[in-house]
Each structure stands twice: as structure tokens, then as C-alpha cells.
Design a protein around this motif. Structure first.
Motif, PDB file in Angstrom:
ATOM      1  N   GLU A  17      -1.063   8.076   2.709  1.00 33.72           N
ATOM      2  CA  GLU A  17      -2.142   7.542   1.868  1.00 33.72           C
ATOM      3  C   GLU A  17      -1.822   7.734   0.383  1.00 33.72           C
ATOM      4  O   GLU A  17      -2.617   7.350  -0.474  1.00 33.72           O
ATOM      5  CB  GLU A  17      -3.483   8.197   2.238  1.00 33.72           C
ATOM      6  CG  GLU A  17      -3.625   9.679   1.910  1.00 33.72           C
ATOM      7  CD  GLU A  17      -2.982  10.614   2.943  1.00 33.72           C
ATOM      8  OE1 GLU A  17      -2.035  10.216   3.643  1.00 33.72           O
ATOM      9  OE2 GLU A  17      -3.426  11.786   3.006  1.00 33.72           O
TER      10      GLU A  17
ATOM     11  N   SER B 208      -2.653  -1.239  12.243  1.00 31.41           N
ATOM     12  CA  SER B 208      -2.690  -0.703  10.887  1.00 31.41           C
ATOM     13  C   SER B 208      -3.756  -1.358   9.998  1.00 31.41           C
ATOM     14  O   SER B 208      -4.572  -0.667   9.392  1.00 31.41           O
ATOM     15  CB  SER B 208      -1.301  -0.880  10.256  1.00 31.41           C
ATOM     16  OG  SER B 208      -1.282  -0.468   8.926  1.00 31.41           O
TER      17      SER B 208
ATOM     18  N   HIS C 250      -7.372   0.393   8.762  1.00 32.02           N
ATOM     19  CA  HIS C 250      -7.581   0.731   7.350  1.00 32.02           C
ATOM     20  C   HIS C 250      -8.908   0.154   6.846  1.00 32.02           C
ATOM     21  O   HIS C 250      -9.658   0.826   6.135  1.00 32.02           O
ATOM     22  CB  HIS C 250      -6.418   0.219   6.479  1.00 32.02           C
ATOM     23  CG  HIS C 250      -5.247   1.165   6.425  1.00 32.02           C
ATOM     24  ND1 HIS C 250      -4.316   1.268   7.426  1.00 32.02           N
ATOM     25  CD2 HIS C 250      -4.880   2.083   5.484  1.00 32.02           C
ATOM     26  CE1 HIS C 250      -3.420   2.188   7.104  1.00 32.02           C
ATOM     27  NE2 HIS C 250      -3.736   2.699   5.925  1.00 32.02           N
TER      28      HIS C 250
ATOM     29  N   MET D 234      -2.498  -2.524  -2.964  1.00 34.65           N
ATOM     30  CA  MET D 234      -1.700  -2.780  -1.759  1.00 34.65           C
ATOM     31  C   MET D 234      -2.576  -3.344  -0.646  1.00 34.65           C
ATOM     32  O   MET D 234      -2.238  -4.344  -0.009  1.00 34.65           O
ATOM     33  CB  MET D 234      -1.047  -1.467  -1.309  1.00 34.65           C
ATOM     34  CG  MET D 234      -0.422  -1.569   0.062  1.00 34.65           C
ATOM     35  SD  MET D 234       0.205   0.022   0.604  1.00 34.65           S
ATOM     36  CE  MET D 234       0.220  -0.270   2.370  1.00 34.65           C
ATOM     37  N   TRP D 235      -3.743  -2.716  -0.433  1.00 32.70           N
ATOM     38  CA  TRP D 235      -4.579  -3.135   0.705  1.00 32.70           C
ATOM     39  C   TRP D 235      -5.336  -4.415   0.438  1.00 32.70           C
ATOM     40  O   TRP D 235      -5.550  -5.215   1.350  1.00 32.70           O
ATOM     41  CB  TRP D 235      -5.469  -1.971   1.168  1.00 32.70           C
ATOM     42  CG  TRP D 235      -4.602  -1.012   1.910  1.00 32.70           C
ATOM     43  CD1 TRP D 235      -4.067   0.148   1.442  1.00 32.70           C
ATOM     44  CD2 TRP D 235      -4.055  -1.207   3.223  1.00 32.70           C
ATOM     45  NE1 TRP D 235      -3.229   0.697   2.382  1.00 32.70           N
ATOM     46  CE2 TRP D 235      -3.203  -0.111   3.476  1.00 32.70           C
ATOM     47  CE3 TRP D 235      -4.179  -2.194   4.199  1.00 32.70           C
ATOM     48  CZ2 TRP D 235      -2.506   0.026   4.683  1.00 32.70           C
ATOM     49  CZ3 TRP D 235      -3.483  -2.055   5.402  1.00 32.70           C
ATOM     50  CH2 TRP D 235      -2.668  -0.965   5.633  1.00 32.70           C
TER      51      TRP D 235
ATOM     52  N   ARG E  73      -8.741   9.472   6.366  1.00 34.48           N
ATOM     53  CA  ARG E  73      -7.602   9.823   5.497  1.00 34.48           C
ATOM     54  C   ARG E  73      -6.992   8.568   4.865  1.00 34.48           C
ATOM     55  O   ARG E  73      -6.712   8.523   3.663  1.00 34.48           O
ATOM     56  CB  ARG E  73      -6.526  10.566   6.313  1.00 34.48           C
ATOM     57  CG  ARG E  73      -5.248  10.842   5.503  1.00 34.48           C
ATOM     58  CD  ARG E  73      -4.142  11.456   6.365  1.00 34.48           C
ATOM     59  NE  ARG E  73      -3.700  10.601   7.441  1.00 34.48           N
ATOM     60  CZ  ARG E  73      -2.843   9.598   7.316  1.00 34.48           C
ATOM     61  NH1 ARG E  73      -2.293   9.324   6.144  1.00 34.48           N
ATOM     62  NH2 ARG E  73      -2.502   8.851   8.353  1.00 34.48           N
ATOM     63  N   ILE E  74      -6.822   7.531   5.670  1.00 35.53           N
ATOM     64  CA  ILE E  74      -6.132   6.337   5.182  1.00 35.53           C
ATOM     65  C   ILE E  74      -6.961   5.549   4.165  1.00 35.53           C
ATOM     66  O   ILE E  74      -6.412   4.683   3.470  1.00 35.53           O
ATOM     67  CB  ILE E  74      -5.667   5.425   6.352  1.00 35.53           C
ATOM     68  CG1 ILE E  74      -6.827   5.105   7.300  1.00 35.53           C
ATOM     69  CG2 ILE E  74      -4.520   6.089   7.102  1.00 35.53           C
ATOM     70  CD1 ILE E  74      -6.428   4.192   8.458  1.00 35.53           C
TER      71      ILE E  74
ATOM     72  N   PRO F 201       9.094  -0.896   7.120  1.00 32.94           N
ATOM     73  CA  PRO F 201       9.099   0.442   7.717  1.00 32.94           C
ATOM     74  C   PRO F 201       7.675   0.808   8.145  1.00 32.94           C
ATOM     75  O   PRO F 201       6.755   0.754   7.330  1.00 32.94           O
ATOM     76  CB  PRO F 201       9.566   1.341   6.561  1.00 32.94           C
ATOM     77  CG  PRO F 201       9.215   0.596   5.315  1.00 32.94           C
ATOM     78  CD  PRO F 201       9.206  -0.866   5.647  1.00 32.94           C
ATOM     79  N   LEU F 202       7.529   1.169   9.428  1.00 31.96           N
ATOM     80  CA  LEU F 202       6.189   1.544   9.914  1.00 31.96           C
ATOM     81  C   LEU F 202       5.996   3.030   9.649  1.00 31.96           C
ATOM     82  O   LEU F 202       5.892   3.855  10.567  1.00 31.96           O
ATOM     83  CB  LEU F 202       6.028   1.230  11.395  1.00 31.96           C
ATOM     84  CG  LEU F 202       6.303  -0.215  11.797  1.00 31.96           C
ATOM     85  CD1 LEU F 202       5.941  -0.442  13.251  1.00 31.96           C
ATOM     86  CD2 LEU F 202       5.578  -1.201  10.901  1.00 31.96           C
ATOM     87  N   ALA F 203       6.033   3.369   8.390  1.00 34.05           N
ATOM     88  CA  ALA F 203       5.934   4.764   7.983  1.00 34.05           C
ATOM     89  C   ALA F 203       5.347   4.786   6.592  1.00 34.05           C
ATOM     90  O   ALA F 203       5.728   3.979   5.748  1.00 34.05           O
ATOM     91  CB  ALA F 203       7.318   5.404   7.959  1.00 34.05           C
ATOM     92  N   GLY F 204       4.431   5.681   6.377  1.00 28.01           N
ATOM     93  CA  GLY F 204       3.825   5.775   5.052  1.00 28.01           C
ATOM     94  C   GLY F 204       2.818   6.897   5.035  1.00 28.01           C
ATOM     95  O   GLY F 204       2.673   7.637   6.014  1.00 28.01           O
TER      96      GLY F 204
ATOM     97  N   SER G  51       3.933  -4.896   4.086  1.00 24.02           N
ATOM     98  CA  SER G  51       3.184  -4.659   5.323  1.00 24.02           C
ATOM     99  C   SER G  51       2.828  -5.950   6.058  1.00 24.02           C
ATOM    100  O   SER G  51       2.327  -5.890   7.185  1.00 24.02           O
ATOM    101  CB  SER G  51       1.897  -3.897   5.003  1.00 24.02           C
ATOM    102  OG  SER G  51       2.199  -2.690   4.356  1.00 24.02           O
TER     103      SER G  51
ATOM    104  N   THR H 251       1.273   7.984  15.579  1.00 19.65           N
ATOM    105  CA  THR H 251       1.474   7.786  14.146  1.00 19.65           C
ATOM    106  C   THR H 251       0.206   8.090  13.364  1.00 19.65           C
ATOM    107  O   THR H 251       0.143   7.884  12.172  1.00 19.65           O
ATOM    108  CB  THR H 251       1.894   6.334  13.847  1.00 19.65           C
ATOM    109  OG1 THR H 251       0.916   5.468  14.406  1.00 19.65           O
ATOM    110  CG2 THR H 251       3.254   6.038  14.408  1.00 19.65           C
TER     111      THR H 251
HETATM  112  O1  LIG Z   1      -0.773   6.671   6.196  1.00 17.20           O
HETATM  113  C1  LIG Z   1      -0.738   6.099   7.281  1.00 17.20           C
HETATM  114  O2  LIG Z   1      -1.076   6.650   8.336  1.00 17.20           O
HETATM  115  C2  LIG Z   1      -0.285   4.695   7.374  1.00 17.20           C
HETATM  116  O3  LIG Z   1      -0.749   3.943   8.185  1.00 17.20           O
HETATM  117  C3  LIG Z   1       0.791   4.303   6.442  1.00 17.20           C
HETATM  118  C4  LIG Z   1       1.200   2.875   6.500  1.00 17.20           C
HETATM  119  C5  LIG Z   1       0.561   1.960   5.701  1.00 17.20           C
HETATM  120  C6  LIG Z   1       0.969   0.658   5.688  1.00 17.20           C
HETATM  121  C7  LIG Z   1       2.018   0.252   6.481  1.00 17.20           C
HETATM  122  O4  LIG Z   1       2.397  -1.026   6.450  1.00 17.20           O
HETATM  123  C8  LIG Z   1       2.682   1.145   7.289  1.00 17.20           C
HETATM  124  C9  LIG Z   1       2.270   2.470   7.293  1.00 17.20           C
END
Ligand SMILES: O=C(O)C(=O)Cc1ccc(O)cc1
Ligand SMILES: NC(=O)C1=CN([C@@H]2O[C@H](COP(=O)(O)OP(=O)(O)OC[C@H]3O[C@@H](n4cnc5c(N)ncnc54)[C@H](O)[C@@H]3O)[C@@H](O)[C@H]2O)C=CC1
Length: 308
Positions: free
Chosen positions: A130, A190, A194, A236-237, A228-229, A125-128, A101, A295
Motif C-alpha cells: 500500500e 485485486s 481495493h 494509481m487506483w 490496509r490496501i 508483477p503481482l506484487a506490491g 495493473s 497474497t
Molecule cells: O498491497 C497489496 O496487497 C496489493 O494488492 C498490491 C498490488 C496492487 C496492485 C497490483 O496490480 C498488484 C499488487
């Protein structure tokens, strides 16, 4: 359709690696064999049980042997050490990429270990979701989402094009970006959100006059969507904030300034300020949804392809 890589190695078998594997399998012809490595025996056992990867290896060194593409799918703080371990065992001419990330720090920690003749093309990838771990992935995760590639100097255009083609076959749209800009954009879109979500959960927990069961019972009123996040993986965070320090602190500084201005408006009863602020930000938020770029609340409930 043409095969893009013969042998792929996934290092770290969590949400992103497992989603990549199921998306590769959905395509059917994108790659030859996929080898996977996870650090714990428990994760390797789970992976074998659910058929995640064609072969699950007991070491990262074994997994990268003869790989044409190695994807580092571990927390950002682990990228450098993993790269150091696998470096002497990489096939000459192979491509290393990652899904971290944060990009500046990954480039700084991975690049010193790169052997001659190995190409590094960082990615994100800008996809994930929780959720985390080997059982959380699904093939549709990357569909119509952006993957950003952050090429470093000296990598042939053909290798970047090859990795782009790979991600496009996983369902993603691909853009190129430089690392500093990536880290600033992600701090806004992002990382800071978070942090704020985690904080809101902490605030609710600390407030003894509101019980935990009330928070759960009445959470439909904004709290559930907004936080949610905050159910995301703590390792990771932690790594994201330790490695994207400057950009996150800049955005957090701006955030607290705006928050203080709103706090003052509430205290002084300045309804005009509040109304004007909410009108402006609502228009921006609605614009994001209309542009089809929302998103914040992906509906992954519809289709999910994972273990049989
Ligand atoms: O769950 C969600 O809405 C996210 O934001 C997921 C996510 C988390 C970290 C990233 O680097 C990219 C996408
Ligand atoms: N979760 C998300 O929504 C997204 C995550 N990312 C990035 O993708 C990467 C992976 O994230 P997820 O798949 O969500 O995480 P995950 O927590 O689901 O999986 C990570 C895997 O890495 C393993 N691991 C941790 N430390 C390790 C080490 N030192 N050596 C070897 N393996 C190690 C863990 O055991 C786990 O199997 C992270 O860098 C994250 O920043 C990128 C986009 C979205």
C-alpha cells in the motif's frame, strides 16, 4: 551469471521501479547500467540521495537513450503519453515493457506510438504494497510472486524469453496470459477488493455515530486487515478503474448481487443461508492459504533490502 540487458531505463521512480532497481542490484550481474527518470524534481532529488539508479536523468528522453530495456513504471493512464514522448528516441531493437495493473488499455494506448523495430512486451508483477514513492521499494518484493507477461503479436520468442529471464532473476515466477483474461482475473483478485476496501473506509468515516478515534482504537477487529490496501495511491487506483472499466463493473455487479442475498438473509433471519455461505467461502479461503498462494497478508517485515 549472465547479463540479460546492458542498459535499462526505469521511467517513474515509485514503489515498483525502486523495488526493481534494488532487486537488479541484489543480483549484481543481471544488467549493466540502470538509468532512471522521475517527473518531479523532488523525486529525482530523493532518488539521487538514496542511490536509486546508477544515473538519474532530468528527462525521459535522456533516460531511454541507448537503453536495451525500457520499463514504464507510471500510473496506467500515463503510459500512452510517456510512450509518445520517448518513441522517437528509442534505440532500434530495444524492448519496451510496463508494470501496469491493467493490460488491455495499456496495449491500446502504447502500441500506436511504437516505432518499427522496437518490441513491446507488456508485463505486470503481482506484487506490491500500500506504500508508494521512491523510498518504498525493496529488493525482495518480487520473490516468489508471479509476474504476468502479456505478449502482443509479432514479438520474437527470444525477446519474450529474455524478459522472462530478467523477471526470474528479480525473484519472480513468470506466466504468460492474454490481456482480456488478465484484466478479468485482476478485477476479481485485486481491483474490486481495493474498491471495496476504499468504500469501507468511506462508510466508517461517514458514520457520525462512530467517531474517527473509535475506528482507530478498535480497528483490530477486522477493519485494519481488511482496509490496509485502502492506504494505496489514489492516482494509481483512479487510473485502474477508469481503464479496466468493463471487467471491474462485471465483478462489482456480481459482488452486489451476493451482498444483497446476504443482506436479505440477515433481514429474514436465514441463518442456514449465512452458515452455508460462510462455510463454502471459508473453505475456499483456507485452500488459497494452503496452496501457498496467500497474497493478502505478505510478511515483508522479515527482510527488506533498500537504500544503504
Ligand atoms: O498491497 C497489496 O496487497 C496489493 O494488492 C498490491 C498490488 C496492487 C496492485 C497490483 O496490480 C498488484 C499488487
Ligand atoms: N503499487 C503496487 O502495489 C503495484 C503497482 N503496479 C503498477 O505499477 C505502476 C507504478 O506503480 P507504483 O510504483 O506503485 O506507483 P508510485 O506512485 O509509487 O510511483 C509512480 C511514479 O510515476 C510518476 N508519475 C506519475 N505520473 C507520471 C507521468 N505522467 N509521467 C511521468 N511520471 C509519472 C510518479 O511521480 C511516481 O514517481 C502503476 O501502473 C501500477 O498500476 C503494479 C503492481 C503493484
Amino acid at each position: 551469471m549472465e547479463q540479460v540487458y546492458d542498459r535499462v531505463a526505469l521511467i517513474g521512480l515509485g514503489l515498483i521501479a525502486s523495488s526493481m532497481f534494488w532487486a537488479m542490484k541484489r543480483d549484481g550481474q543481471l544488467v549493466g547500467e540502470v538509468a532512471g527518470f522521475a517527473r518531479t524534481e523532488a523525486t529525482r532529488e530523493t532518488a539521487r540521495r538514496i542511490g536509486l539508479c546508477d544515473v538519474v536523468c532530468d528527462s525521459a528522453i535522456e533516460a531511454v537513450k541507448d537503453a536495451d530495456l525500457v520499463v514504464l513504471c507510471v500510473p496506467v493512464g500515463a503510459m500512452g503519453p510517456v510512450m509518445e514522448e520517448i518513441a522517437p528516441h528509442l534505440k532500434p531493437g530495444c524492448t519496451i515493457t510496463d508494470v501496469g495493473s491493467v493490460k488491455g488499455d495499456v496495449i491500446r494506448t502504447v502500441t500506436p506510438h511504437l516505432p518499427e523495430g522496437v518490441f513491446f512486451v507488456p508485463g505486470h508483477p503481482l506484487a506490491g504494497t500500500e506504500h508508494s514513492g521512491p523510498e518504498s521499494g525493496f529488493a525482495e518484493l518480487f520473490d516468489n510472486r508471479w509476474t504476468l507477461l502479456v505478449p502482443v503479436e509479432g514479438v520474437p520468442d527470444a525477446e519474450i524469453a529474455r524478459l522472462r529471464a530478467f523477471w526470474e532473476r528479480l525473484g519472480a515466477n513468470v506466466d504468460l496470459m492474454d490481456a482480456d483474461h488478465h484484466d478479468l482475473v485482476l478485477a476479481v483478485t485485486s481491483h474490486t477488493p481495493h474498491l471495496i476496501a476504499y468504500t469501507m473506509v468511506g462508510v466508517a468515516d461517514d458514520l457520525r455515530r462512530v467517531t474517527d478515534s473509535e475506528v482507530i482504537k478498535y480497528s483490530a477487529a477486522g477493519f485494519r486487515d481488511f482496509t490496509r490496501i485502502a492506504a494505496s495511491d489514489p492516482t494509481m487506483w483512479r487510473d485502474v478503474f477508469l481503464t479496466n472499466k468493463d471487467a471491474t463493473l462485471e465483478i462489482l455487479g456480481r459482488f452486489t448481487e451476493e451482498l444483497f442475498a446476504l443482506q436479505r438473509a440477515i433481514r429474514t433471519g436465514d441463518g442456514d443461508h449465512l452458515h452455508a455461505y460462510f462455510t463454502r467461502t471459508r473453505a475456499i479461503r483456507r485452500g488459497i492459504i494452503q496452496a501457498g498462494q496467500d497474497t493478502a497478508a505478505p510478511d515483508f517485515g522479515r527482510v527488506k533490502t533498500g537504500p544503504k
